[in-house]
Design a protein around this motif. Structure first.
Motif, PDB file in Angstrom:
ATOM      1  N   HIS A  27       0.854  -1.183   0.000  1.00 36.38           N
ATOM      2  CA  HIS A  27       0.000   0.000   0.000  1.00 36.38           C
ATOM      3  C   HIS A  27       0.898   1.244   0.000  1.00 36.38           C
ATOM      4  O   HIS A  27       1.529   1.528  -1.000  1.00 36.38           O
ATOM      5  CB  HIS A  27      -0.959  -0.045   1.187  1.00 36.38           C
ATOM      6  CG  HIS A  27      -1.996  -1.113   1.088  1.00 36.38           C
ATOM      7  ND1 HIS A  27      -1.760  -2.425   1.454  1.00 36.38           N
ATOM      8  CD2 HIS A  27      -3.275  -1.089   0.651  1.00 36.38           C
ATOM      9  CE1 HIS A  27      -2.840  -3.164   1.231  1.00 36.38           C
ATOM     10  NE2 HIS A  27      -3.778  -2.366   0.751  1.00 36.38           N
ATOM     11  N   GLN A  28       0.962   1.929   1.110  1.00 36.91           N
ATOM     12  CA  GLN A  28       1.806   3.128   1.173  1.00 36.91           C
ATOM     13  C   GLN A  28       3.279   2.736   1.339  1.00 36.91           C
ATOM     14  O   GLN A  28       3.600   1.818   2.096  1.00 36.91           O
ATOM     15  CB  GLN A  28       1.381   4.014   2.336  1.00 36.91           C
ATOM     16  CG  GLN A  28      -0.036   4.551   2.209  1.00 36.91           C
ATOM     17  CD  GLN A  28      -0.424   5.402   3.394  1.00 36.91           C
ATOM     18  OE1 GLN A  28       0.249   6.385   3.717  1.00 36.91           O
ATOM     19  NE2 GLN A  28      -1.514   5.043   4.046  1.00 36.91           N
ATOM     20  N   ASP A  91      -4.487   0.898  -4.421  1.00 33.95           N
ATOM     21  CA  ASP A  91      -5.019   2.202  -3.997  1.00 33.95           C
ATOM     22  C   ASP A  91      -4.513   3.425  -4.761  1.00 33.95           C
ATOM     23  O   ASP A  91      -4.977   4.531  -4.505  1.00 33.95           O
ATOM     24  CB  ASP A  91      -4.820   2.453  -2.503  1.00 33.95           C
ATOM     25  CG  ASP A  91      -5.512   1.426  -1.625  1.00 33.95           C
ATOM     26  OD1 ASP A  91      -6.366   0.677  -2.153  1.00 33.95           O
ATOM     27  OD2 ASP A  91      -5.185   1.358  -0.425  1.00 33.95           O
ATOM     28  N   THR A  92      -3.521   3.289  -5.671  1.00 31.77           N
ATOM     29  CA  THR A  92      -3.108   4.403  -6.531  1.00 31.77           C
ATOM     30  C   THR A  92      -2.186   5.400  -5.830  1.00 31.77           C
ATOM     31  O   THR A  92      -2.016   6.525  -6.300  1.00 31.77           O
ATOM     32  CB  THR A  92      -4.339   5.160  -7.102  1.00 31.77           C
ATOM     33  OG1 THR A  92      -5.424   4.242  -7.308  1.00 31.77           O
ATOM     34  CG2 THR A  92      -4.046   5.819  -8.421  1.00 31.77           C
ATOM     35  N   ASP A  93      -1.568   5.008  -4.726  1.00 32.17           N
ATOM     36  CA  ASP A  93      -0.684   5.926  -4.009  1.00 32.17           C
ATOM     37  C   ASP A  93       0.490   6.355  -4.875  1.00 32.17           C
ATOM     38  O   ASP A  93       1.130   5.535  -5.543  1.00 32.17           O
ATOM     39  CB  ASP A  93      -0.163   5.268  -2.730  1.00 32.17           C
ATOM     40  CG  ASP A  93      -1.270   5.055  -1.718  1.00 32.17           C
ATOM     41  OD1 ASP A  93      -1.827   3.952  -1.683  1.00 32.17           O
ATOM     42  OD2 ASP A  93      -1.584   6.004  -0.979  1.00 32.17           O
ATOM     43  N   GLY A  94       0.825   7.645  -4.836  1.00 35.86           N
ATOM     44  CA  GLY A  94       1.886   8.180  -5.664  1.00 35.86           C
ATOM     45  C   GLY A  94       3.255   7.620  -5.358  1.00 35.86           C
ATOM     46  O   GLY A  94       4.113   7.529  -6.254  1.00 35.86           O
ATOM     47  N   ILE A 115      -5.783  -0.086  -9.421  1.00 32.77           N
ATOM     48  CA  ILE A 115      -6.110   1.338  -9.386  1.00 32.77           C
ATOM     49  C   ILE A 115      -7.545   1.586  -8.906  1.00 32.77           C
ATOM     50  O   ILE A 115      -8.495   1.004  -9.432  1.00 32.77           O
ATOM     51  CB  ILE A 115      -5.942   1.952 -10.792  1.00 32.77           C
ATOM     52  CG1 ILE A 115      -4.506   1.763 -11.303  1.00 32.77           C
ATOM     53  CG2 ILE A 115      -6.341   3.421 -10.794  1.00 32.77           C
ATOM     54  CD1 ILE A 115      -3.450   2.447 -10.486  1.00 32.77           C
ATOM     55  N   ASN A 119      -9.283   7.845  -7.321  1.00 33.54           N
ATOM     56  CA  ASN A 119      -8.110   8.373  -6.623  1.00 33.54           C
ATOM     57  C   ASN A 119      -7.113   9.031  -7.572  1.00 33.54           C
ATOM     58  O   ASN A 119      -6.221   9.748  -7.121  1.00 33.54           O
ATOM     59  CB  ASN A 119      -7.386   7.261  -5.855  1.00 33.54           C
ATOM     60  CG  ASN A 119      -8.073   6.917  -4.549  1.00 33.54           C
ATOM     61  OD1 ASN A 119      -9.013   7.586  -4.137  1.00 33.54           O
ATOM     62  ND2 ASN A 119      -7.616   5.857  -3.895  1.00 33.54           N
ATOM     63  N   ILE A 120      -7.255   8.782  -8.878  1.00 30.14           N
ATOM     64  CA  ILE A 120      -6.321   9.360  -9.839  1.00 30.14           C
ATOM     65  C   ILE A 120      -6.434  10.888  -9.792  1.00 30.14           C
ATOM     66  O   ILE A 120      -7.539  11.440  -9.869  1.00 30.14           O
ATOM     67  CB  ILE A 120      -6.611   8.860 -11.265  1.00 30.14           C
ATOM     68  CG1 ILE A 120      -6.502   7.334 -11.336  1.00 30.14           C
ATOM     69  CG2 ILE A 120      -5.634   9.490 -12.253  1.00 30.14           C
ATOM     70  CD1 ILE A 120      -6.937   6.759 -12.670  1.00 30.14           C
ATOM     71  N   LYS A 122      -6.371  12.763  -7.404  1.00 31.36           N
ATOM     72  CA  LYS A 122      -7.213  13.222  -6.295  1.00 31.36           C
ATOM     73  C   LYS A 122      -6.524  14.324  -5.506  1.00 31.36           C
ATOM     74  O   LYS A 122      -7.138  15.324  -5.122  1.00 31.36           O
ATOM     75  CB  LYS A 122      -7.545  12.039  -5.395  1.00 31.36           C
ATOM     76  CG  LYS A 122      -8.524  12.339  -4.278  1.00 31.36           C
ATOM     77  CD  LYS A 122      -8.881  11.052  -3.541  1.00 31.36           C
ATOM     78  CE  LYS A 122      -9.891  11.288  -2.436  1.00 31.36           C
ATOM     79  NZ  LYS A 122     -10.224  10.005  -1.737  1.00 31.36           N
ATOM     80  N   TYR A 125      -0.935  13.194  -3.203  1.00 29.87           N
ATOM     81  CA  TYR A 125      -0.479  11.905  -2.687  1.00 29.87           C
ATOM     82  C   TYR A 125      -0.814  10.736  -3.615  1.00 29.87           C
ATOM     83  O   TYR A 125      -0.406   9.608  -3.351  1.00 29.87           O
ATOM     84  CB  TYR A 125      -1.097  11.644  -1.306  1.00 29.87           C
ATOM     85  CG  TYR A 125      -0.696  12.683  -0.286  1.00 29.87           C
ATOM     86  CD1 TYR A 125       0.614  12.742   0.198  1.00 29.87           C
ATOM     87  CD2 TYR A 125      -1.615  13.613   0.189  1.00 29.87           C
ATOM     88  CE1 TYR A 125       0.987  13.695   1.130  1.00 29.87           C
ATOM     89  CE2 TYR A 125      -1.252  14.573   1.119  1.00 29.87           C
ATOM     90  CZ  TYR A 125       0.047  14.602   1.581  1.00 29.87           C
ATOM     91  OH  TYR A 125       0.420  15.561   2.505  1.00 29.87           O
ATOM     92  N   TYR A 126      -1.569  11.006  -4.673  1.00 34.25           N
ATOM     93  CA  TYR A 126      -1.992   9.928  -5.573  1.00 34.25           C
ATOM     94  C   TYR A 126      -1.384  10.102  -6.958  1.00 34.25           C
ATOM     95  O   TYR A 126      -0.912  11.177  -7.329  1.00 34.25           O
ATOM     96  CB  TYR A 126      -3.519   9.895  -5.674  1.00 34.25           C
ATOM     97  CG  TYR A 126      -4.179   9.461  -4.393  1.00 34.25           C
ATOM     98  CD1 TYR A 126      -4.249   8.111  -4.055  1.00 34.25           C
ATOM     99  CD2 TYR A 126      -4.718  10.393  -3.508  1.00 34.25           C
ATOM    100  CE1 TYR A 126      -4.847   7.708  -2.863  1.00 34.25           C
ATOM    101  CE2 TYR A 126      -5.314  10.000  -2.323  1.00 34.25           C
ATOM    102  CZ  TYR A 126      -5.374   8.653  -2.009  1.00 34.25           C
ATOM    103  OH  TYR A 126      -5.961   8.258  -0.830  1.00 34.25           O
TER     104      TYR A 126
END
Length: 246
Positions: A27-28, A91-94, A115, A119-120, A122, A125-126
């Motif tokens: 995830h993150q 989750d699309t986290d950057g 994805i 969240n794209i 958003k 952070y994404y």
């Protein structure tokens, strides 16, 4: 998405004792903050730890595979490389783009990015659309993690199309490639979603650390979170012994 072929329908009936291939979930990827709870640290991988884990996988001879390879192996017996492992990101986290991507590139690893479409872009952070398109162009797989990351147990009626079909279509337009794989929000699945996934043509779906469905193991592929608190020996031990016939 097009309807399932006979091969797909038969593949969903694989026996539950088909050997599992290690699939890791991230995830993150960031340093822990004072406000992070102890339990949250399982889901938050410090960059230094991520680098050590990727190096350990490479030094130990693991080969990162992608979903099409796993699907072909499970349905047709297509051989996999030695010591296969799949690297998946939710989750699309950057930081999955800015930190994970270049680190994997050092070892020629490709990953699967599930994805959440809304969240794209958003916030900062994404990931952006351009970053997701670049991941796809570089050979990573872009897959669906719903439109809004809901609890799927609360979906009904038109919600299914909105969360399963709409984001897949949007991702296909973004990348120019088919979207055939899905990850359950929160890792949660139940029997009501399996027919819906089949209806929209998904070849496989990925949960978290629960037993696979006995009738449709391809729609309940098991993953484990690469815990941010693990050292490399713990990860190595889990890869060797944590993926039995569960």
């Amino acid at each position: 998405m097009i309807g399932m072929s006979l091969l797909v329908r038969l593949a969903l009936l694989l026996p539950p004792n088909v050997p599992q291939i290690p699939v890791l979930c991230y995830h993150q990827i960031r340093d822990w903050r004072p406000k992070d709870r102890t339990a949250d640290k399982a889901y938050i991988m410090p960059p230094a730890t991520f680098r050590l884990h990727m190096k350990m996988l490479a030094d130990s001879g693991y080969h990162a595979i992608l979903p099409d390879e796993l699907y072909a192996h499970l349905t047709k017996g297509t051989p996999l490389p030695s010591k296969p492992v799949m690297l998946t990101f939710d989750d699309t986290d950057g930081d999955q783009y800015s930190i994970a991507r270049p680190e994997m590139a050092k070892y020629g690893f490709k990953g699967v990015y599930f994805i959440v479409f809304n969240n794209i872009n958003k916030n900062k952070y994404y990931m952006s659309r351009a970053q997701i398109r670049q991941l796809s162009d570089e050979g990573h797989v872009i897959a669906c993690h719903t439109l809004t990351h809901p609890n799927i147990r609360k979906l009904k009626g038109s919600d299914w199309a909105a969360e399963l079909d709409v984001p897949a279509r949007k991702l296909e337009l973004l990348t120019g490639k088919p979207v055939r794989y899905f990850a359950y929000p929160f890792g949660i699945w139940d029997q009501q979603i399996l027919p819906e996934l089949s209806r929209y043509g998904y070849l496989a779906a990925f949960q978290l650390d629960e037993p696979r469905d006995s009738a449709k193991p391809l729609l309940t592929v098991r993953r484990v979170i690469d815990d941010g608190r693990w050292d490399t020996s713990t990860l190595d031990r889990y890869l060797k012994h944590g993926f039995g016939h569960k």
